[in-house]
Design a protein around this motif. Sequence first.
Motif, short mmCIF file in Angstrom:
data_model
loop_
_atom_site.label_atom_id
_atom_site.label_comp_id
_atom_site.label_asym_id
_atom_site.label_seq_id
_atom_site.Cartn_x
_atom_site.Cartn_y
_atom_site.Cartn_z
N ALA A 66 -3.22 -2.31 -5.50
CA ALA A 66 -4.26 -2.99 -6.27
C ALA A 66 -4.31 -2.45 -7.70
O ALA A 66 -4.50 -3.21 -8.66
CB ALA A 66 -5.61 -2.81 -5.59
N ASN A 67 -4.13 -1.16 -7.84
CA ASN A 67 -4.06 -0.53 -9.15
C ASN A 67 -2.90 -1.11 -9.95
O ASN A 67 -3.05 -1.50 -11.12
CB ASN A 67 -3.90 0.99 -8.96
N VAL A 68 -1.73 -1.21 -9.30
CA VAL A 68 -0.54 -1.76 -9.97
C VAL A 68 -0.75 -3.23 -10.29
O VAL A 68 -0.30 -3.73 -11.33
CB VAL A 68 0.71 -1.55 -9.10
N ALA A 69 -1.44 -3.95 -9.41
CA ALA A 69 -1.70 -5.37 -9.64
C ALA A 69 -2.55 -5.57 -10.90
O ALA A 69 -2.31 -6.49 -11.69
CB ALA A 69 -2.39 -5.98 -8.43
N ASP B 245 0.85 -1.18 0.00
CA ASP B 245 0.00 0.00 0.00
C ASP B 245 0.89 1.24 0.00
O ASP B 245 2.12 1.14 -0.07
CB ASP B 245 -0.95 -0.02 1.20
N ALA B 246 0.28 2.41 0.09
CA ALA B 246 1.03 3.66 -0.04
C ALA B 246 2.03 3.89 1.09
O ALA B 246 2.97 4.66 0.92
CB ALA B 246 0.06 4.84 -0.10
N PHE B 247 1.81 3.22 2.23
CA PHE B 247 2.72 3.43 3.37
C PHE B 247 3.99 2.60 3.26
O PHE B 247 4.90 2.77 4.06
CB PHE B 247 2.00 3.13 4.68
N GLY B 248 4.06 1.71 2.30
CA GLY B 248 5.32 1.04 2.00
C GLY B 248 5.54 -0.29 2.72
O GLY B 248 4.73 -0.75 3.51
N HIS C 268 -9.14 -2.81 -0.72
CA HIS C 268 -9.31 -1.36 -0.59
C HIS C 268 -8.52 -0.63 -1.66
O HIS C 268 -7.62 0.18 -1.39
CB HIS C 268 -9.00 -0.83 0.81
N PRO C 269 -8.84 -0.93 -2.94
CA PRO C 269 -8.05 -0.37 -4.04
C PRO C 269 -8.22 1.13 -4.20
O PRO C 269 -9.28 1.68 -3.90
CB PRO C 269 -8.60 -1.10 -5.28
N SER C 270 -7.16 1.77 -4.66
CA SER C 270 -7.30 3.14 -5.13
C SER C 270 -8.19 3.10 -6.37
O SER C 270 -8.42 2.02 -6.94
CB SER C 270 -5.93 3.74 -5.44
#
Length: 244
Positions: free
Chosen positions: A129-132, A31-34, A150-152
Amino acid sequence: MQIPTPDGQADALAVHPDNGERHPGVLLYMDAFGVRPVLEEMARKLAGHGYYVLVPNVFYRQGPAPVVDLPEHITQEARPAVFAQVMPLIQAHTAERALRDAGAYLGFLTEQPEVAAGPVAVVGYCMGANVAVRTAAAHPDKVAALAGFHPSPLMNDAPDSPHLLFPEITAKVHLGIAESDMTPEVVGALDKALEAAGVEHTCEIYPGTVHGFTMTDTDAFDAAGLERHWERLLPLLESALGTT
């Protein structure tokens, strides 16, 4: 562990059963927090079910993980300050960069001696999730299962909106959506887009959840949501990949 990419070296976490056997591969996007302890815990749980799990630091261009200093627990009050640090990293991780990296990550994963031959799974959280989705669409021959939690946003008016890639996906798909992230209408539109693309899938709103509900180190964490996540993810992986 270091993964060679077209743009450098991505540091990564790898976890797998230590039994001398080969196991199906799972590429887990952060996720965005790494990459941090909570993701290592999730990777270890997956490995305990018989998978080789690779968790790359997708922000490697800005430095090794942890790229930003995070509090031990990310409270609701701390989120604005944390997001002020991570938003430039998210914005720098363009779709083009994500796709260049995806090929490198999949190549590295499938070349490991502990990884079984055949397709792998891609799992992503939040931006992951977007990258996936982009990874599964770009490499349909290599990705047999895709899960996003919880996708963007996956559906927008941009010419590179992830939902436009659904026709390229051959993997089995599950999207576990936070109740606060999307309206039922948007989820319905996602579901219809996947159906129209011929993708075997489930799209589900997880009741009572907010964005980030799987992450135990944030105030967004929801125990029931995390459990439901495992109840959806593990059967998906087993049906698409099997366990050894």
